[in-house]
Design an enzyme around this catalytic site. Structure first.
Site, PDB file in Angstrom:
ATOM      1  N   SER A 141      11.396  18.439  11.888  1.00 26.99           N
ATOM      2  CA  SER A 141       9.980  18.283  11.520  1.00 26.99           C
ATOM      3  C   SER A 141       9.870  17.194  10.462  1.00 26.99           C
ATOM      4  O   SER A 141      10.798  16.995   9.665  1.00 26.99           O
ATOM      5  CB  SER A 141       9.439  19.590  10.941  1.00 26.99           C
ATOM      6  N   TYR A 154      10.704  26.727   5.254  1.00 30.28           N
ATOM      7  CA  TYR A 154      10.521  25.892   6.453  1.00 30.28           C
ATOM      8  C   TYR A 154      11.013  24.465   6.196  1.00 30.28           C
ATOM      9  O   TYR A 154      11.821  23.929   6.959  1.00 30.28           O
ATOM     10  CB  TYR A 154       9.037  25.892   6.847  1.00 30.28           C
ATOM     11  N   LYS A 158      14.372  22.557   7.881  1.00 33.17           N
ATOM     12  CA  LYS A 158      14.227  21.351   8.703  1.00 33.17           C
ATOM     13  C   LYS A 158      15.046  20.188   8.130  1.00 33.17           C
ATOM     14  O   LYS A 158      15.472  19.301   8.868  1.00 33.17           O
ATOM     15  CB  LYS A 158      12.747  20.980   8.841  1.00 33.17           C
TER      16      LYS A 158
END
Ligand SMILES: NC(=O)c1ccc[n+]([C@@H]2O[C@H](COP(=O)([O-])OP(=O)(O)OC[C@H]3O[C@@H](n4cnc5c(N)ncnc54)[C@H](O)[C@@H]3O)[C@@H](O)[C@H]2O)c1
Length: 253
Positions: A141, A154, A158
């Protein structure tokens, strides 16, 4: 329409969103696809849709945060289709919260699903790819480079998968190609849920398109197009690379 004829592809997180778009696209290009995710009804619908169009697909429910379930996904591909040529490690969760808000359980669960699952899938699939060759694609991401509010686990996960892709790509070349895609804002369930983490949660989804140089959020199919290229033989000299597919968001000052 036969860029992946005779190949078997396992795509995690393919019951919806960009994983689903990849499964449908890969199947239309001749691949037999193993669809997986957590929702039985969604998975069955994707499988049925592909089969009705003449494609080969099989849904197997799995929680990719659990090692044994990754083992069984790889076994399913091998038992059903006798090969495993392409793995897309695409499933992920958000685990919204700041460093001080997240519990240890939430943090560890996010790492299990977003990071350890990629390791588990590589660990199980690479030995089967070492003879005939294979391709692994990981969905990262643009969040790897950002400090989005309440995205501590998160963003961290990533960033970590980016390093894992580079290391494994070098280790397993030339037989196996391993690359990363880093999407920007793509309109999916996960994207809509991530809005809740921002102070302007009420308005952010309406504001994002104007912030994207391409003037719209991405569609799952925008990501599937790039994924198809990277797993196909057209990308045969590409490994260890990361590709931003974000409508120009990262390029913007
Ligand atoms: N949508 C975006 O804006 C965006 C941006 C950058 C990166 N991404 C990444 O793209 C990938 C796909 O996300 P999406 O936006 O299509 O989301 P989505 O919510 O549409 O789909 C997520 C998929 O992952 C599966 N999944 C979630 N947790 C799982 C688990 N524990 N075990 C097995 N499957 C699980 C779900 O069942 C579903 O199939 C993710 O890696 C996400 O981090 C998304």
């Amino acid at each position: 329409m036969s860029k992946l004829l005779g190949k078997t592809a396992l795509i995690t997180g393919s019951t919806r969103g960009m994983g689903r778009a990849m499964a449908e696209r890969f199947a239309m290009e001749g691949a037999a696809v193993v669809i997986t995710g957590r929702d039985e009804a969604e998975g069955a619908a994707v499988e049925k849709g592909i089969r009705e169009k003449g494609g080969k697909a099989l849904f197997k429910r799995a929680d990719v945060g659990i090692f044994d379930e990754n083992v069984s996904l790889v076994e399913t591909a091998l038992n059903e289709y006798q090969s495993l040529d392409i793995v897309v490690a695409n499933a992920a969760m958000l685990a919204l919260g700041s460093v001080t808000d997240l519990t240890l359980i939430e943090w560890k669960r996010a790492m299990d699903v977003n990071l350890h699952s990629v390791f588990y899938l590589m660990k199980e699939s690479i030995p089967h790819m070492q003879k005939e060759g294979g391709v692994i694609l990981v969905t990262g991401s643009i969040a790897a480079d950002k400090g989005f509010p309440n995205h501590a686990a998160y963003c961290t996960s990533k960033g970590a998968v980016r390093s894992l892709v580079k290391q494994a790509a070098v280790e397993y070349a030339p037989k196996i190609r391993i690359n990363l895609i880093e999407p920007g804002p793509v309109d999916t369930t996960l994207y809509r849920s991530s809005a809740e983490a921002f102070p302007n949660a009420e308005s952010i989804l309406d504001e994002v398109p104007a912030l994207v140089p391409m003037q719209r959020t991405g569609l799952p199919d925008d990501i599937a197009s790039a994924a198809l290229f990277l797993v196909s033989d057209e990308a045969k000299w590409i490994t260890g690379s990361g590709f931003r597919i974000d409508g120009g968001v990262s390029a913007k000052g």
